[in-house]
Design a protein around this motif. Structure first.
Motif, short mmCIF file in Angstrom:
data_model
loop_
_atom_site.label_atom_id
_atom_site.label_comp_id
_atom_site.label_asym_id
_atom_site.label_seq_id
_atom_site.Cartn_x
_atom_site.Cartn_y
_atom_site.Cartn_z
N PRO A 94 0.82 -1.21 0.00
CA PRO A 94 0.00 0.00 0.00
C PRO A 94 0.86 1.27 0.00
O PRO A 94 1.78 1.41 0.81
N GLY A 95 0.57 2.16 -0.93
CA GLY A 95 1.30 3.41 -1.03
C GLY A 95 2.48 3.38 -1.96
O GLY A 95 3.09 4.42 -2.23
N SER A 96 2.83 2.21 -2.50
CA SER A 96 3.98 2.11 -3.41
C SER A 96 3.66 2.74 -4.76
O SER A 96 2.53 2.71 -5.23
N THR A 97 4.71 3.30 -5.37
CA THR A 97 4.63 3.76 -6.75
C THR A 97 5.54 2.87 -7.57
O THR A 97 6.73 2.75 -7.26
N VAL A 98 4.99 2.22 -8.59
CA VAL A 98 5.78 1.29 -9.38
C VAL A 98 5.58 1.58 -10.86
O VAL A 98 4.48 1.89 -11.31
N THR A 110 -2.80 -5.73 -13.17
CA THR A 110 -3.91 -5.97 -12.25
C THR A 110 -3.39 -6.31 -10.86
O THR A 110 -3.88 -5.78 -9.85
N ALA A 111 -2.38 -7.18 -10.79
CA ALA A 111 -1.82 -7.57 -9.49
C ALA A 111 -1.14 -6.38 -8.81
O ALA A 111 -1.30 -6.18 -7.60
N LEU A 112 -0.38 -5.62 -9.57
CA LEU A 112 0.29 -4.44 -9.00
C LEU A 112 -0.73 -3.46 -8.43
O LEU A 112 -0.56 -2.93 -7.33
N ALA A 113 -1.81 -3.22 -9.20
CA ALA A 113 -2.85 -2.29 -8.75
C ALA A 113 -3.53 -2.80 -7.49
O ALA A 113 -3.91 -2.01 -6.60
N GLY A 120 -1.50 4.10 -3.47
CA GLY A 120 -0.35 3.88 -4.35
C GLY A 120 -0.68 4.18 -5.80
O GLY A 120 -1.77 4.65 -6.13
N LYS A 121 0.29 3.90 -6.68
CA LYS A 121 0.11 4.20 -8.09
C LYS A 121 0.91 3.23 -8.94
O LYS A 121 2.07 2.93 -8.65
N VAL A 122 0.28 2.74 -10.01
CA VAL A 122 0.96 1.93 -11.01
C VAL A 122 1.03 2.74 -12.29
O VAL A 122 0.00 3.23 -12.78
N VAL A 148 -4.24 3.08 -11.71
CA VAL A 148 -3.26 2.87 -12.78
C VAL A 148 -3.25 4.06 -13.74
O VAL A 148 -4.29 4.56 -14.14
N GLU A 149 -2.05 4.50 -14.08
CA GLU A 149 -1.86 5.50 -15.14
C GLU A 149 -1.24 4.78 -16.34
O GLU A 149 -0.12 4.30 -16.27
#
Length: 288
Positions: A94-98, A110-113, A120-122, A148-149
C-alpha cells in the motif's frame, strides 16, 4: 448482502466461471439459464442462487488469483507463481509507486494495482495501441483502473515519470533501456525483469554488471500440483514448469566524490608544521 459495484464470481456445478461486477437489476446469461443480479446480491457470498431453469450457481468473492486468471488476453500473461515472488522481491505494498513496461493484456498490472492500494500508483507503459486499450478494459472490468496510469508510448524515448519505488520490465531487450532507469526510480529501488531464454538473460546480466546495479538474482519458479485424493495421493501427470526467467537487481546511485578538508570559508586548511627533530609530541620530554 452484496452492494452494487462489487465483484462477484459465479461458478456452475460443472466448474464454469463468470466474473462480473454486480449491477442492480442486471442479469447474467449462462448455458444453464438466466441469473438475476438482485437475487445474487440478496443471497450473498458463499451462497447458491438458481437460474430460471433451476440450475444452482455458487456466489463467491473473487480473489486476486481469480482476477488474473480471468483477464481477457491477446498476449501471454505472467503466471501467479511468478507474481507472488515478484511482489515480495520488489517490496510492493500500500502506497507504493511502481513503473511497469510493457503492459500487454494487463495481468501483472492488475496484481500491481491490487497491492498498491488506493494510496499507491501503477504507471504502465505499452507501445502497442491495441494492447493499451485491452489492458484498460481489463482494469475497468475489475474496478482497479483508478490506481493505474497508462502510457501509450515506447520506452525507447525514456520514462516520463520519476521517483518510483520499484520498476519492472517485461520487454524483449531490457538491456537497451537500463540507462533510463536511474531517472525513473529512487536510489536503492528494486528492479525486476522477465525473459524467456538464457541468452537474453546473459545479455541483461552484462548490462547490469556494467551499470549502477547490485544484488543480482536470476531464478525460475516451478510448480508441481498433486492430485487431492487422500487414498491415491500422487503428483499430477502434467506440471506448469518453465514459463520464464525472473531477474532482479537493485539500482544503486553512484557514490559522491570524497569531500575535501576545507575551512568554512572554502580555503584549504594550512598544513601543521613538522615536529622538531627528536620530539614525539608536545610533552615528549616528560615521558619515560
Amino acid at each position: 448482502m452484496i452492494e452494487p459495484g462489487q465483484l462477484i464470481l459465479l461458478i456452475s456445478h460443472k466448474g464454469k466461471r463468470y466474473l462480473r461486477k454486480l449491477e442492480a437489476g442486471g442479469e447474467v446469461h449462462t448455458h444453464d439459464g438466466k441469473l438475476l443480479m438482485d437475487e445474487v446480491a440478496e443471497a450473498g457470498y458463499g451462497q447458491y442462487v438458481k437460474t430460471h431453469l433451476g440450475k444452482a450457481y455458487l456466489v463467491l468473492k473473487p480473489t486476486l488469483h481469480d482476477l488474473i486468471k480471468g483477464v481477457k488476453r491477446q498476449t501471454q500473461i505472467m503466471y501467479p507463481k511468478e507474481i507472488g515472488y515478484l511482489m515480495m522481491k520488489l517490496g510492493i505494498g500500500p502506497g507504493s509507486t511502481v513503473i511497469e513496461s510493457g503492459t500487454g493484456s494487463g495481468g501483472l498490472t492488475t496484481a500491481l494495482a491490487w497491492f498498491v492500494g488506493d494510496t499507491g500508483k501503477v504507471i504502465t507503459y505499452e507501445r502497442r495501441a491495441d494492447f493499451y486499450k485491452l489492458a484498460g478494459k481489463n482494469l475497468e472490468r475489475v474496478g482497479l483502473a483508478h490506481r493505474v496510469e497508462q502510457v501509450n508510448q515506447n520506452i525507447e524515448e525514456g520514462f516520463l515519470h520519476s521517483g518510483a519505488d520499484a520498476l519492472f520490465l517485461d520487454v524483449r531487450t531490457p538491456w537497451e533501456y537500463l540507462h533510463s532507469i536511474p531517472q525513473a526510480v529512487i536510489p536503492g529501488a528494486m528492479c525486476g525483469f522477465l525473459l524467456p531464454t538464457v541468452n537474453q538473460v546473459s545479455d541483461l546480466l552484462r548490462g547490469l554488471e556494467d551499470g549502477p546495479f547490485a544484488d543480482l538474482e536470476v531464478l525460475e519458479i516451478l510448480v508441481r500440483r498433486w492430485k487431492p485424493v487422500a487414498d491415491r495421493l500422487r503428483p499430477d501427470d502434467r506440471m506448469v514448469a518453465h514459463t520464464g526467467f525472473l531477474v532482479f537487481a537493485r539500482y544503486m546511485e553512484e557514490p559522491a566524490a570524497p569531500a575535501r578538508l576545507d575551512d568554512e570559508d572554502g580555503e584549504d586548511r594550512e598544513e601543521l608544521p613538522d615536529a622538531p627533530e627528536g620530539a614525539d609530541g608536545p610533552d615528549a620530554d616528560n615521558m619515560d
